[in-house]
Write a protein that holds these residues in place. Structure first.
Motif, PDB file in Angstrom:
ATOM      1  N   LYS A  11      -7.295   2.562  -4.612  1.00  0.00           N
ATOM      2  CA  LYS A  11      -7.170   2.818  -6.038  1.00  0.00           C
ATOM      3  C   LYS A  11      -7.190   1.487  -6.778  1.00  0.00           C
ATOM      4  CE  LYS A  11      -4.428   6.894  -5.071  1.00  0.00           C
ATOM      5  NZ  LYS A  11      -4.190   6.775  -3.666  1.00  0.00           N
ATOM      6  N   ASP A  12      -7.579   1.519  -8.047  1.00  0.00           N
ATOM      7  CA  ASP A  12      -7.681   0.310  -8.857  1.00  0.00           C
ATOM      8  C   ASP A  12      -6.292  -0.075  -9.358  1.00  0.00           C
ATOM      9  OD1 ASP A  12      -8.494  -1.812 -10.360  1.00  0.00           O
ATOM     10  OD2 ASP A  12      -9.671  -0.638 -11.799  1.00  0.00           O
ATOM     11  N   ALA A  13      -5.710  -1.104  -8.746  1.00  0.00           N
ATOM     12  CA  ALA A  13      -4.350  -1.522  -9.082  1.00  0.00           C
ATOM     13  C   ALA A  13      -4.292  -2.224 -10.431  1.00  0.00           C
ATOM     14  CB  ALA A  13      -3.792  -2.426  -7.984  1.00  0.00           C
ATOM     15  N   VAL A  14      -5.326  -2.999 -10.775  1.00  0.00           N
ATOM     16  CA  VAL A  14      -5.314  -3.741 -12.030  1.00  0.00           C
ATOM     17  C   VAL A  14      -5.414  -2.780 -13.217  1.00  0.00           C
ATOM     18  CG1 VAL A  14      -6.529  -5.478 -13.401  1.00  0.00           C
ATOM     19  CG2 VAL A  14      -6.272  -5.802 -10.938  1.00  0.00           C
ATOM     20  N   LYS A  15      -6.276  -1.801 -13.115  1.00  0.00           N
ATOM     21  CA  LYS A  15      -6.413  -0.815 -14.188  1.00  0.00           C
ATOM     22  C   LYS A  15      -5.100  -0.056 -14.385  1.00  0.00           C
ATOM     23  CE  LYS A  15      -8.959   3.338 -15.448  1.00  0.00           C
ATOM     24  NZ  LYS A  15      -9.941   4.317 -14.998  1.00  0.00           N
ATOM     25  N   VAL A  62       8.094  -4.445 -16.651  1.00  0.00           N
ATOM     26  CA  VAL A  62       8.574  -3.513 -15.624  1.00  0.00           C
ATOM     27  C   VAL A  62       7.490  -2.483 -15.291  1.00  0.00           C
ATOM     28  CG1 VAL A  62      10.191  -1.608 -15.220  1.00  0.00           C
ATOM     29  CG2 VAL A  62      11.027  -3.796 -16.032  1.00  0.00           C
ATOM     30  N   GLY A  63       6.892  -1.895 -16.311  1.00  0.00           N
ATOM     31  CA  GLY A  63       5.857  -0.881 -16.076  1.00  0.00           C
ATOM     32  C   GLY A  63       4.638  -1.441 -15.379  1.00  0.00           C
ATOM     33  N   GLY A  64       4.172  -2.600 -15.836  1.00  0.00           N
ATOM     34  CA  GLY A  64       2.993  -3.210 -15.218  1.00  0.00           C
ATOM     35  C   GLY A  64       3.253  -3.635 -13.789  1.00  0.00           C
ATOM     36  N   THR A  65       4.423  -4.219 -13.541  1.00  0.00           N
ATOM     37  CA  THR A  65       4.767  -4.662 -12.187  1.00  0.00           C
ATOM     38  C   THR A  65       4.878  -3.483 -11.233  1.00  0.00           C
ATOM     39  OG1 THR A  65       5.938  -6.551 -13.085  1.00  0.00           O
ATOM     40  CG2 THR A  65       6.447  -5.952 -10.824  1.00  0.00           C
ATOM     41  N   TYR A  66       5.524  -2.438 -11.691  1.00  0.00           N
ATOM     42  CA  TYR A  66       5.692  -1.257 -10.830  1.00  0.00           C
ATOM     43  C   TYR A  66       4.339  -0.668 -10.447  1.00  0.00           C
ATOM     44  CZ  TYR A  66       6.648   3.474  -9.344  1.00  0.00           C
ATOM     45  OH  TYR A  66       6.660   4.649  -8.639  1.00  0.00           O
ATOM     46  N   LEU A  71       0.404   0.371  -6.247  1.00  0.00           N
ATOM     47  CA  LEU A  71      -0.968   0.617  -5.793  1.00  0.00           C
ATOM     48  C   LEU A  71      -1.495  -0.509  -4.901  1.00  0.00           C
ATOM     49  CD1 LEU A  71      -2.524   2.252  -8.941  1.00  0.00           C
ATOM     50  CD2 LEU A  71      -1.790   3.317  -6.828  1.00  0.00           C
ATOM     51  N   ALA A  72      -1.080  -1.746  -5.161  1.00  0.00           N
ATOM     52  CA  ALA A  72      -1.525  -2.842  -4.305  1.00  0.00           C
ATOM     53  C   ALA A  72      -0.958  -2.687  -2.888  1.00  0.00           C
ATOM     54  CB  ALA A  72      -1.110  -4.182  -4.902  1.00  0.00           C
ATOM     55  N   SER A  73       0.308  -2.291  -2.790  1.00  0.00           N
ATOM     56  CA  SER A  73       0.875  -2.093  -1.446  1.00  0.00           C
ATOM     57  C   SER A  73       0.222  -0.895  -0.755  1.00  0.00           C
ATOM     58  CB  SER A  73       2.390  -1.919  -1.522  1.00  0.00           C
ATOM     59  OG  SER A  73       2.729  -0.729  -2.173  1.00  0.00           O
ATOM     60  N   ALA A  74      -0.115   0.141  -1.526  1.00  0.00           N
ATOM     61  CA  ALA A  74      -0.809   1.282  -0.925  1.00  0.00           C
ATOM     62  C   ALA A  74      -2.188   0.864  -0.435  1.00  0.00           C
ATOM     63  CB  ALA A  74      -0.940   2.419  -1.946  1.00  0.00           C
ATOM     64  N   ASN A  75      -2.884   0.037  -1.208  1.00  0.00           N
ATOM     65  CA  ASN A  75      -4.208  -0.427  -0.785  1.00  0.00           C
ATOM     66  C   ASN A  75      -4.118  -1.331   0.434  1.00  0.00           C
ATOM     67  OD1 ASN A  75      -5.464   0.977  -2.845  1.00  0.00           O
ATOM     68  ND2 ASN A  75      -5.534  -0.773  -4.218  1.00  0.00           N
ATOM     69  N   ASP A  81       2.459   6.637   0.659  1.00  0.00           N
ATOM     70  CA  ASP A  81       3.734   7.243   1.003  1.00  0.00           C
ATOM     71  C   ASP A  81       4.850   6.679   0.123  1.00  0.00           C
ATOM     72  OD1 ASP A  81       3.908   4.715   2.055  1.00  0.00           O
ATOM     73  OD2 ASP A  81       4.249   5.333   4.117  1.00  0.00           O
ATOM     74  N   SER A  82       6.071   7.044   0.429  1.00  0.00           N
ATOM     75  CA  SER A  82       7.214   6.683  -0.409  1.00  0.00           C
ATOM     76  C   SER A  82       7.563   5.207  -0.343  1.00  0.00           C
ATOM     77  CB  SER A  82       8.434   7.498   0.011  1.00  0.00           C
ATOM     78  OG  SER A  82       8.148   8.862  -0.135  1.00  0.00           O
ATOM     79  N   LEU A  83       7.146   4.525   0.697  1.00  0.00           N
ATOM     80  CA  LEU A  83       7.449   3.098   0.793  1.00  0.00           C
ATOM     81  C   LEU A  83       6.763   2.312  -0.327  1.00  0.00           C
ATOM     82  CD1 LEU A  83       8.890   0.917   2.380  1.00  0.00           C
ATOM     83  CD2 LEU A  83       6.892   0.724   3.838  1.00  0.00           C
ATOM     84  N   ASN A  84       5.596   2.752  -0.749  1.00  0.00           N
ATOM     85  CA  ASN A  84       4.911   2.069  -1.853  1.00  0.00           C
ATOM     86  C   ASN A  84       5.730   2.149  -3.135  1.00  0.00           C
ATOM     87  OD1 ASN A  84       2.717   1.633  -0.112  1.00  0.00           O
ATOM     88  ND2 ASN A  84       1.862   3.621  -0.652  1.00  0.00           N
ATOM     89  N   GLN A  85       6.296   3.314  -3.424  1.00  0.00           N
ATOM     90  CA  GLN A  85       7.140   3.451  -4.603  1.00  0.00           C
ATOM     91  C   GLN A  85       8.395   2.607  -4.484  1.00  0.00           C
ATOM     92  OE1 GLN A  85       5.223   5.836  -3.592  1.00  0.00           O
ATOM     93  NE2 GLN A  85       4.290   6.640  -5.437  1.00  0.00           N
ATOM     94  N   ALA A  86       8.935   2.513  -3.291  1.00  0.00           N
ATOM     95  CA  ALA A  86      10.140   1.702  -3.090  1.00  0.00           C
ATOM     96  C   ALA A  86       9.828   0.211  -3.300  1.00  0.00           C
ATOM     97  CB  ALA A  86      10.702   1.939  -1.698  1.00  0.00           C
ATOM     98  N   ILE A  87       8.691  -0.246  -2.809  1.00  0.00           N
ATOM     99  CA  ILE A  87       8.311  -1.652  -3.006  1.00  0.00           C
ATOM    100  C   ILE A  87       8.088  -1.933  -4.489  1.00  0.00           C
ATOM    101  CG2 ILE A  87       6.522  -3.373  -2.537  1.00  0.00           C
ATOM    102  CD1 ILE A  87       6.130  -1.961   0.202  1.00  0.00           C
ATOM    103  N   GLY A  88       7.347  -1.061  -5.154  1.00  0.00           N
ATOM    104  CA  GLY A  88       7.124  -1.224  -6.592  1.00  0.00           C
ATOM    105  C   GLY A  88       8.424  -1.152  -7.364  1.00  0.00           C
TER     106      GLY A  88
END
Length: 191
Positions: A11-15, A62-66, A71-75, A81-88
């Motif tokens: 997914k496009d993390a920058v967008k 906060v919103g941009g970093t999250y 998405l960067a960790s998912a890529n 999975d849920s770990l991406n949300q936890a990292i963000g």
């Protein structure tokens, strides 16, 4: 959550980060305007940016970093999975902790946000509870739940014992015999 056999599509993390920054920045602008309105003295309309503009910046960051981190960790991990949300959540919460200016606040706010966002995604991402199958009749669903949780009476009695509303077959006769042995009283049979 994606299963193991599904292929991950990047997914496009920058967008998403720009989109998240704009949305949360707008929310920060609203909060900043409310803060400006509630001041004791009149600071003017530019007070939204000059006096409480830091709120806008924190919300946007906060919103941009999250969004970017999620998405960067998912890529990078090629898993959704849920770990991406936890990292963000950890990095976004750390930005909230930066306002306080101490390391424990940065780590604590990051950990709190990581746990909340990771658990929220892990449990299905909804506040309304379990999503019911719209194709299944409500009566059939409840019967299925009852059958799924039902235990034989013998197993329940062996674990809990008799009494407290749980009585096995032949309980009245056993009770009558116990009372006769222990106290010498004849208890009449129920009819």
């Amino acid at each position: 959550m994606a299963s193991e056999d599904e292929q991950y599509h990047p997914k496009d993390a920058v967008k998403a980060a720009i989109n998240g920054t704009m949305i949360t920045g707008a929310a920060g602008g609203l909060v900043s305007a409310i803060q400006n309105t509630l001041t004791k003295r009149n600071v003017g309309s530019w007070g939204v940016f000059t006096r409480s503009g830091g709120t806008i910046a924190v919300f946007a960051a906060v919103g941009g970093t999250y969004e970017f981190t999620r998405l960067a960790s998912a890529n990078l991990r090629e898993r959704d999975d849920s770990l991406n949300q936890a990292i963000g959540g950890f990095l976004a919460g750390s930005i909230l902790g930066l306002r306080v200016g101490t390391t424990p606040a940065v780590l604590g706010m990051g950990a709190l946000a990581a746990v909340i966002l990771g658990a929220y995604d892990y449990t299905g991402g909804g506040l309304t509870g379990y999503k019911k199958n719209p194709e299944m009749d409500e009566f059939e669903r409840k019967e299925l739940l009852r059958k799924n949780r039902r235990r034989p009476i013998e197993e329940t009695i062996s674990e809990l014992g008799e009494g407290r509303g749980i009585y096995g077959p032949g309980y009245d006769e056993r009770r009558r015999e116990r009372i006769k042995e222990k106290y010498g009283i004849d208890v009449p049979a129920k009819s």
